[in-house]
Scaffold this active site. Structure first.
Site, PDB file in Angstrom:
ATOM      1  N   HIS A  63       0.794  -1.211   0.119  1.00 49.69           N
ATOM      2  CA  HIS A  63       0.010  -0.029  -0.101  1.00 49.69           C
ATOM      3  C   HIS A  63       0.766   1.277   0.052  1.00 49.69           C
ATOM      4  CE1 HIS A  63       0.864  -0.086   4.282  1.00 49.69           C
ATOM      5  NE2 HIS A  63       0.593   1.064   4.381  1.00 49.69           N
TER       6      HIS A  63
HETATM    7  C1  UD1 Z   1      -2.293   5.600   5.555  1.00 45.30           C
HETATM    8  C2  UD1 Z   1      -1.183   5.963   6.572  1.00 45.30           C
HETATM    9  C3  UD1 Z   1      -0.186   4.801   6.046  1.00 45.30           C
HETATM   10  C4  UD1 Z   1      -0.466   3.729   6.790  1.00 45.30           C
HETATM   11  C5  UD1 Z   1      -1.852   3.224   6.035  1.00 45.30           C
HETATM   12  C6  UD1 Z   1      -2.428   1.860   6.281  1.00 45.30           C
HETATM   13  C7  UD1 Z   1      -0.811   8.484   6.309  1.00 45.30           C
HETATM   14  C8  UD1 Z   1       0.050   9.549   5.892  1.00 45.30           C
HETATM   15  N1  UD1 Z   1      -0.829   7.245   5.781  1.00 45.30           N
HETATM   16  O1  UD1 Z   1      -2.138   5.361   4.316  1.00 45.30           O
HETATM   17  O2  UD1 Z   1       0.959   5.405   6.889  1.00 45.30           O
HETATM   18  O3  UD1 Z   1       0.459   2.651   6.634  1.00 45.30           O
HETATM   19  O4  UD1 Z   1      -2.783   4.179   6.307  1.00 45.30           O
HETATM   20  O5  UD1 Z   1      -3.476   1.527   5.907  1.00 45.30           O
HETATM   21  O6  UD1 Z   1      -1.447   8.766   7.208  1.00 45.30           O
HETATM   22  N2  UD1 Z   1      -9.256   4.731   1.417  1.00 45.30           N
HETATM   23  C9  UD1 Z   1     -10.531   3.936   1.380  1.00 45.30           C
HETATM   24  N3  UD1 Z   1     -11.304   3.650   2.398  1.00 45.30           N
HETATM   25  C10 UD1 Z   1     -10.467   3.921   3.382  1.00 45.30           C
HETATM   26  C11 UD1 Z   1      -9.465   4.468   3.661  1.00 45.30           C
HETATM   27  C12 UD1 Z   1      -8.970   4.910   2.538  1.00 45.30           C
HETATM   28  O7  UD1 Z   1     -11.002   3.692   0.355  1.00 45.30           O
HETATM   29  O8  UD1 Z   1     -11.376   3.494   4.539  1.00 45.30           O
HETATM   30  C13 UD1 Z   1      -8.566   4.872  -0.049  1.00 45.30           C
HETATM   31  C14 UD1 Z   1      -9.120   6.524  -0.484  1.00 45.30           C
HETATM   32  O9  UD1 Z   1      -8.949   6.360  -1.833  1.00 45.30           O
HETATM   33  C15 UD1 Z   1      -8.125   7.284   0.188  1.00 45.30           C
HETATM   34  C16 UD1 Z   1      -6.861   6.378  -0.008  1.00 45.30           C
HETATM   35  O10 UD1 Z   1      -7.250   5.060   0.256  1.00 45.30           O
HETATM   36  O11 UD1 Z   1      -7.753   8.283  -0.494  1.00 45.30           O
HETATM   37  C17 UD1 Z   1      -5.526   6.593   1.094  1.00 45.30           C
HETATM   38  O12 UD1 Z   1      -6.021   6.897   2.143  1.00 45.30           O
HETATM   39  P1  UD1 Z   1      -4.989   7.527   3.366  1.00 45.30           P
HETATM   40  O13 UD1 Z   1      -5.779   7.399   4.712  1.00 45.30           O
HETATM   41  O14 UD1 Z   1      -4.932   8.764   2.578  1.00 45.30           O
HETATM   42  O15 UD1 Z   1      -3.691   6.889   3.370  1.00 45.30           O
HETATM   43  P2  UD1 Z   1      -3.515   5.302   3.264  1.00 45.30           P
HETATM   44  O16 UD1 Z   1      -2.895   4.947   2.017  1.00 45.30           O
HETATM   45  O17 UD1 Z   1      -4.538   4.433   3.792  1.00 45.30           O
END
Ligand code: UD1
Length: 379
Positions: A221
């Site tokens: 991820h």
């Molecule tokens: C976040 C953390 C990362 C951690 C990871 C674990 C930061 C900078 N990053 O990354 O350190 O290792 O979580 O999972 O805080 N999305 C969904 N559903 C959700 C959540 C996210 O669809 O419930 C999708 C969305 O498109 C979103 C993308 O995932 O834009 C990224 O989510 P985000 O929380 O920004 O970062 P992660 O890549 O999950």
């Protein structure tokens, strides 16, 4: 020939003026706040849980609360996804009135996600003590958003709860006084050791036609691996070669879906929906090898003694290499093949680091009480 060991002296039980606020926002936070909430409850210390809503899909959030028996959050900030600046700002705006209303004695922020950074900044500016759980880890890769989060969160925190001696060394080298640092061990080990038996009882292997020791697990991820479809396709191509010999199962993080819409996944790699905590541990525990770019999975495989191949060029958790079962290989196909070969030929063995023993939550609460009683301030 055991002799009676003297009882550990109880830390001074300073009355905490307000509740302990625990902050969780993203998937890797939930298994870290669970044991702390349970320990605070056991000691009858008033605590309040804030969910920022950084992760919101049921499979990325609710299932962890259900499986780990974590109480429903007292405050849900519902911030959702966004750019780093937008997400961090929304968390700060929503968290500030919560801190003002709760008047906490401590705000505890676990890990290195945007929720960690945002909540620590808010608390520090309101003059509330901040404890950073998982302090002192450094990848020294400033391109990782988590590295910025780690360094800034440590700087604004009062008490640095470090998981391992290398984290303590990093903090000492950066000039933090010893009075601000407590080596408490790895809180993820608390959750893992307490739930391993339940995890092993899950039907996830059977449901996916996997046999213990007969498959590998992929988790991916990191933006650097999954955001660019070309980079992801190259990585999947070498994983596809491995899958010709060893079936690979891949629970896909929602972040990866947009890149995956444009590329084919090689045969032999089975994609499934994101898995729950117990299913993740079940899949790791019986895997022949785990291929990952996660920080937490490097630690969980070390606790489980399962070979881990980390598809990154840096790690903030070097102890999983020096003591555990981890190999750091980046994304070079040759390095990946070699590391998998070493793992499959049984060359990889490790030991569990000191204080990754299931007692970390107790040591965290001890450290917070001791710090409170001493009235220390390091800023
Ligand atoms: C976040 C953390 C990362 C951690 C990871 C674990 C930061 C900078 N990053 O990354 O350190 O290792 O979580 O999972 O805080 N999305 C969904 N559903 C959700 C959540 C996210 O669809 O419930 C999708 C969305 O498109 C979103 C993308 O995932 O834009 C990224 O989510 P985000 O929380 O920004 O970062 P992660 O890549 O999950």
């Amino acid at each position: 020939m055991t002799t009676d060991t003297p009882p550990t002296p109880e830390p001074p039980n300073a009355a905490l003026a307000g509740p302990v606020v625990l902050v969780a926002g993203a998937r890797p936070n939930f298994m870290k706040v669970g044991p702390l909430q349970a320990e605070l409850d056991r000691r009858q210390i008033h605590n309040v849980l804030v969910h920022t809503g950084q992760h919101y899909d049921p499979a990325m959030s609710d299932v962890f609360f259900e499986e780990l028996g974590i109480r429903r959050p007292d405050h849900h900030l519902e911030v959702g996804s966004g750019s780093h600046a937008a997400q961090t700002a929304r968390i700060m705006e929503a968290f500030e009135p919560v801190v003002i209303a709760e008047q906490p004695s401590w705000v505890v922020v676990p890990g290195d996600v945007n929720s960690t950074l945002a909540a620590s900044l808010v608390a520090a500016k309101l003059g509330v003590r901040v404890a950073h759980l998982e302090a002192g880890l450094r990848s020294r890769d400033w391109a990782m958003p988590e590295e910025v989060n780690r360094v800034v969160t440590d700087r604004v925190s009062d008490l640095l709860l470090a998981p391992s001696f290398d984290a303590v060394d990093n903090l000492a080298a950066e000039g933090y006084p010893a009075t601000a640092v407590a080596l408490v061990g790895n809180i993820m080990a608390d959750t893992l050791l307490a739930n391993l038996e339940r995890a092993r009882a899950r039907p996830i292997l059977v449901e996916n036609a996997l046999t213990p020791g007969g498959y590998g697990l992929i988790t991916l991820h990191r933006p650097s691996n999954v955001d660019d479809p070309d980079i992801l396709a190259a990585l999947l191509s070498v994983l596809g070669e491995i899958a010709e010999r060893l079936p690979l199962i891949w629970p896909v993080h929602p972040r990866v879906n947009s890149a995956l819409a444009r590329i084919d996944v090689p045969a032999g790699i089975t994609r499934i929906e994101p898995v729950s905590y117990l299913d993740s541990i079940a899949l790791q525990a019986d895997a022949r090898v785990v291929l990952t770019d996660s920080g937490g999975v490097q630690e969980e495989t070390t606790v489980l003694g399962v070979p881990c191949v980390t598809l990154r060029t840096t790690t903030e958790r070097p102890i999983t290499i020096s003591h555990g079962t981890n190999q750091l290989v980046g994304t070079d196909p040759h390095e990946i093949r070699l590391a998998v070969h070493r793992a499959l030929s049984g060359e990889i063995a490790g030991t569990r680091p000191d204080l990754w023993d299931g007692e970390t939550a107790r040591r965290c609460v001890d450290a917070m009480l001791t710090y409170t009683a001493a009235g220390t301030a390091h800023h």
